[in-house]
Design a protein around this motif. Structure first.
Motif, PDB file in Angstrom:
ATOM      1  N   ILE A  10       0.852  -1.202   0.000  1.00  0.00           N
ATOM      2  CA  ILE A  10       0.000   0.000   0.000  1.00  0.00           C
ATOM      3  C   ILE A  10       0.887   1.251   0.000  1.00  0.00           C
ATOM      4  O   ILE A  10       0.698   2.177  -0.791  1.00  0.00           O
ATOM      5  CB  ILE A  10      -0.950   0.013   1.238  1.00  0.00           C
ATOM      6  CG1 ILE A  10      -1.970  -1.114   1.121  1.00  0.00           C
ATOM      7  CG2 ILE A  10      -1.647   1.363   1.393  1.00  0.00           C
ATOM      8  CD1 ILE A  10      -2.717  -1.431   2.414  1.00  0.00           C
ATOM      9  N   LYS A  44       2.853   1.677  -3.407  1.00  0.00           N
ATOM     10  CA  LYS A  44       1.998   2.070  -4.545  1.00  0.00           C
ATOM     11  C   LYS A  44       1.599   3.530  -4.441  1.00  0.00           C
ATOM     12  O   LYS A  44       1.422   4.212  -5.443  1.00  0.00           O
ATOM     13  CB  LYS A  44       0.777   1.160  -4.638  1.00  0.00           C
ATOM     14  CG  LYS A  44       1.180  -0.213  -5.156  1.00  0.00           C
ATOM     15  CD  LYS A  44       0.033  -1.023  -5.697  1.00  0.00           C
ATOM     16  CE  LYS A  44       0.575  -2.196  -6.501  1.00  0.00           C
ATOM     17  NZ  LYS A  44      -0.203  -3.407  -6.317  1.00  0.00           N
ATOM     18  N   ARG A  45       1.430   4.003  -3.217  1.00  0.00           N
ATOM     19  CA  ARG A  45       1.023   5.392  -3.001  1.00  0.00           C
ATOM     20  C   ARG A  45       2.198   6.361  -3.155  1.00  0.00           C
ATOM     21  O   ARG A  45       2.051   7.437  -3.710  1.00  0.00           O
ATOM     22  CB  ARG A  45       0.414   5.498  -1.588  1.00  0.00           C
ATOM     23  CG  ARG A  45      -0.234   6.837  -1.261  1.00  0.00           C
ATOM     24  CD  ARG A  45      -1.143   6.729  -0.029  1.00  0.00           C
ATOM     25  NE  ARG A  45      -0.484   6.137   1.121  1.00  0.00           N
ATOM     26  CZ  ARG A  45       0.279   6.823   1.984  1.00  0.00           C
ATOM     27  NH1 ARG A  45       0.451   8.104   1.853  1.00  0.00           N
ATOM     28  NH2 ARG A  45       0.838   6.207   2.999  1.00  0.00           N
ATOM     29  N   ARG A  46       3.383   5.953  -2.674  1.00  0.00           N
ATOM     30  CA  ARG A  46       4.473   6.917  -2.503  1.00  0.00           C
ATOM     31  C   ARG A  46       5.647   6.755  -3.472  1.00  0.00           C
ATOM     32  O   ARG A  46       6.398   7.696  -3.694  1.00  0.00           O
ATOM     33  CB  ARG A  46       5.014   6.813  -1.070  1.00  0.00           C
ATOM     34  CG  ARG A  46       4.016   7.182   0.042  1.00  0.00           C
ATOM     35  CD  ARG A  46       3.718   8.678   0.075  1.00  0.00           C
ATOM     36  NE  ARG A  46       4.957   9.454   0.071  1.00  0.00           N
ATOM     37  CZ  ARG A  46       5.733   9.653   1.137  1.00  0.00           C
ATOM     38  NH1 ARG A  46       5.374   9.162   2.304  1.00  0.00           N
ATOM     39  NH2 ARG A  46       6.831  10.354   1.049  1.00  0.00           N
ATOM     40  N   ARG A 104       6.716   1.794  -7.409  1.00  0.00           N
ATOM     41  CA  ARG A 104       5.588   1.053  -6.836  1.00  0.00           C
ATOM     42  C   ARG A 104       5.979  -0.213  -6.060  1.00  0.00           C
ATOM     43  O   ARG A 104       5.222  -1.175  -5.965  1.00  0.00           O
ATOM     44  CB  ARG A 104       4.555   0.711  -7.930  1.00  0.00           C
ATOM     45  CG  ARG A 104       3.943   1.970  -8.551  1.00  0.00           C
ATOM     46  CD  ARG A 104       3.077   1.645  -9.759  1.00  0.00           C
ATOM     47  NE  ARG A 104       1.904   0.867  -9.449  1.00  0.00           N
ATOM     48  CZ  ARG A 104       0.774   1.336  -8.916  1.00  0.00           C
ATOM     49  NH1 ARG A 104       0.677   2.617  -8.634  1.00  0.00           N
ATOM     50  NH2 ARG A 104      -0.245   0.544  -8.684  1.00  0.00           N
TER      51      ARG A 104
END
Ligand code: NAI
Length: 259
Positions: free
Chosen positions: A211, A214-216, A220
């Motif tokens: 998580i 993928k966000r930061r 990814r």
């Protein structure tokens, strides 16, 4: 035209000391340096973990010897550096890598103990190793110091102030020593890893890692320790003789991602 200079991309025969070399990025660095023909001093807390990495390196045909040391032990640092120099005949490359997670909220009980630990292990130890190794690094002619900081040396995660302060300090120390030691022919640089799969991050469940990444992280995913160790290798090459005082993020692009 002037001929193009041939600069060496080999560290064969160089003596390298790597702290925190029993795990994660330190272990990967020790392996990769030994694979390039360097003589590697493997330094970490526990003798059996140090011995295990030395055995791995030897099994692959590399040259290494292990020292059990708590890098918060000032006298121990002087002793180990002397022993490394005596065993391998000098010291050309110092990688200050040992570290640990030190999350602690500023208002929580016991904060000062965590603060002292973070600074001792991840900042003061670097200074002590540099001071102990300096005569050999100068003598080397191609002396290299690499300090391992973090992307927490540029920004901050809430509740992580001892670590963040230590890692910001590592970047400051790197810059200060780069301008001081440049005239001695010793370069000082710093690697700033982003999220990497090592001992420090092994408690974070895989789904949380995914998580976060993928966000930061533009790539990814979390990085692998070898992906950092190869950058460290590039920095210590004789050919990297004009790289000095820089903090290199190895973070899959995390620091430059805004949205
Ligand atoms: P790791 O836990 O796999 O390796 C760190 C090693 O340092 C361990 O073997 C540990 O025993 C050793 N160590 C800890 N305290 C010590 C002490 N007092 N004396 C001697 N050795 C000691 O973790 P990792 O990630 O490979 O850590 C290497 C460096 O990378 C650390 O400085 C860490 O702060 C930094 N870092 C790690 C990131 C990550 O996501 N894994 C991100 C940014 C920086």
């Amino acid at each position: 035209m002037e001929p193009v200079r041939k600069l060496s991309r080999s560290i064969a025969g160089k003596v390298a000391l790597v702290t925190g070399a029993a795990s994660g990025m330190g272990r990967a660095t020790a392996h990769i340096f030994a694979g390039e023909g360097a003589k590697v001093a493997v330094v970490d807390l526990k003798q059996e973990r140090v011995d295990a990495v030395v055995a791995e390196i030897k099994a692959e045909g590399g040259e290494a010897h292990g020292w059990a040391l708590d890098v918060a032990d000032a006298d121990g640092i002087i002793r180990v550096v002397k022993e490394v120099e005596a065993r391998f005949g000098g010291l050309d490359i110092l990688v200050n890598n040992a570290g640990l997670a030190t999350f602690h909220g500023i208002g929580e009980e016991g904060y000062e103990k965590t603060w002292a630990l973070a600074l001792d292990v991840m900042l003061t130890a670097h200074v002590r190793f540099v001071r102990a190794a300096l005569p050999s690094l100068k003598k080397s002619g191609e002396g290299r110091i690499v300090n391992v900081a973090s992307t927490e040396g540029f920004g901050a995660t809430p509740g992580n102030s001892p670590y963040v302060a230590a890692k910001h300090g590592v970047i400051g120390l790197t810059r200060a020593l780069a301008v001081e030691l440049g005239r001695e022919g010793v370069t000082v640089n710093c690697i700033c890893p982003g999220p990497i799969r090592t001992g420090i991050t092994q408690e974070i469940p895989d789904e949380h890692k995914e998580i976060f990444a993928k966000r930061r992280v533009p790539l990814r995913r979390y990085g692998f320790p070898e992906e950092v160790a190869h950058v460290t290798l590039s920095v210590v090459l004789p050919a990297s003789s004009y790289l000095n005082g820089i903090a290199i993020p190895v973070d899959g692009g995390m620091l430059v991602k805004n949205a």
